[in-house]
Motif scaffolding. Structure first.
Motif, PDB file in Angstrom:
ATOM      1  N   GLU A   1       3.967  -6.959  23.230  1.00 45.22           N
ATOM      2  CA  GLU A   1       4.732  -5.803  22.734  1.00 45.22           C
ATOM      3  C   GLU A   1       5.284  -6.070  21.334  1.00 45.22           C
ATOM      4  N   ARG A   2       5.775  -7.294  21.111  1.00 42.86           N
ATOM      5  CA  ARG A   2       6.303  -7.663  19.793  1.00 42.86           C
ATOM      6  C   ARG A   2       5.199  -7.589  18.739  1.00 42.86           C
ATOM      7  N   LYS A   3       4.009  -8.046  19.095  1.00 40.75           N
ATOM      8  CA  LYS A   3       2.885  -8.009  18.157  1.00 40.75           C
ATOM      9  C   LYS A   3       2.465  -6.574  17.850  1.00 40.75           C
ATOM     10  N   TYR A   4       2.508  -5.694  18.854  1.00 35.26           N
ATOM     11  CA  TYR A   4       2.225  -4.281  18.596  1.00 35.26           C
ATOM     12  C   TYR A   4       3.228  -3.716  17.593  1.00 35.26           C
ATOM     13  N   ALA A   5       4.498  -4.017  17.775  1.00 34.88           N
ATOM     14  CA  ALA A   5       5.539  -3.514  16.872  1.00 34.88           C
ATOM     15  C   ALA A   5       5.346  -4.077  15.459  1.00 34.88           C
ATOM     16  N   GLU A   6       5.063  -5.378  15.357  1.00 34.48           N
ATOM     17  CA  GLU A   6       4.845  -5.998  14.047  1.00 34.48           C
ATOM     18  C   GLU A   6       3.636  -5.381  13.350  1.00 34.48           C
ATOM     19  N   THR A   7       2.577  -5.134  14.118  1.00 33.84           N
ATOM     20  CA  THR A   7       1.376  -4.544  13.540  1.00 33.84           C
ATOM     21  C   THR A   7       1.644  -3.119  13.068  1.00 33.84           C
ATOM     22  N   ALA A   8       2.371  -2.343  13.854  1.00 31.20           N
ATOM     23  CA  ALA A   8       2.705  -0.970  13.466  1.00 31.20           C
ATOM     24  C   ALA A   8       3.527  -0.971  12.181  1.00 31.20           C
ATOM     25  N   ASP A   9       4.494  -1.890  12.063  1.00 35.16           N
ATOM     26  CA  ASP A   9       5.300  -2.001  10.834  1.00 35.16           C
ATOM     27  C   ASP A   9       4.409  -2.335   9.646  1.00 35.16           C
ATOM     28  N   TRP A  10       3.483  -3.271   9.850  1.00 35.71           N
ATOM     29  CA  TRP A  10       2.579  -3.680   8.772  1.00 35.71           C
ATOM     30  C   TRP A  10       1.707  -2.510   8.325  1.00 35.71           C
ATOM     31  N   VAL A  11       1.166  -1.759   9.291  1.00 33.35           N
ATOM     32  CA  VAL A  11       0.311  -0.621   8.962  1.00 33.35           C
ATOM     33  C   VAL A  11       1.085   0.423   8.174  1.00 33.35           C
ATOM     34  N   ARG A  12       2.339   0.693   8.581  1.00 35.75           N
ATOM     35  CA  ARG A  12       3.165   1.666   7.859  1.00 35.75           C
ATOM     36  C   ARG A  12       3.434   1.234   6.420  1.00 35.75           C
ATOM     37  N   SER A  13       3.634  -0.052   6.210  1.00 33.84           N
ATOM     38  CA  SER A  13       3.961  -0.525   4.860  1.00 33.84           C
ATOM     39  C   SER A  13       2.721  -0.861   4.022  1.00 33.84           C
ATOM     40  N   ASN A  14       1.539  -0.782   4.613  1.00 35.77           N
ATOM     41  CA  ASN A  14       0.289  -1.061   3.897  1.00 35.77           C
ATOM     42  C   ASN A  14      -0.725   0.045   4.162  1.00 35.77           C
ATOM     43  N   PRO A  15      -0.443   1.255   3.668  1.00 37.80           N
ATOM     44  CA  PRO A  15      -1.371   2.360   3.947  1.00 37.80           C
ATOM     45  C   PRO A  15      -2.714   2.140   3.250  1.00 37.80           C
ATOM     46  N   LEU A  16      -3.724   2.790   3.782  1.00 43.64           N
ATOM     47  CA  LEU A  16      -5.038   2.726   3.152  1.00 43.64           C
ATOM     48  C   LEU A  16      -4.964   3.432   1.805  1.00 43.64           C
TER      49      LEU A  16
END
Length: 93
Positions: free
Chosen positions: A72-87
């Motif tokens: 669950e923590r990794k899902y949250a970290e990944t979601a944060d990363w995706v939000r801050s690194n848009p395509l």
């Protein structure tokens, strides 16, 4: 097993009901995460994935609940990363 009157009594599993083990081997964790055993060992040794050492030989075990929390923590970290690194916007071809 259950304690009855200070004595251990063998419990019988309920047919059709499977019980997952509370603690997992590092190899079981590696299978669940689809990574190598050595990657899981590194995650445990670095403290990234909580685990315990048990027995005289100090074998590592990961509690299933801690593994689920880690995922669950990794899902949250990944979601944060995706939000801050848009395509980057791409030009249509």
């Amino acid at each position: 097993m259950s304690a009855v009157g200070g004595k251990l009594k063998q419990t019988t599993p309920t047919p059709g009901v499977s019980v997952e083990p509370r603690f997992l081997l590092l190899s079981d964790v590696a299978t669940e995460l689809n990574v190598s055993d050595s990657q899981v060992y590194h995650m445990v040794r670095s403290g990234e994935l909580p685990a315990i050492k048990i027995g005289g030989r100090g074998q590592w075990r990961v509690e299933r609940a801690r593994l689920e929390e880690y995922i669950e923590r990794k899902y949250a970290e990944t979601a944060d990363w995706v939000r801050s690194n848009p395509l980057a916007d791409r030009d249509p071809e």
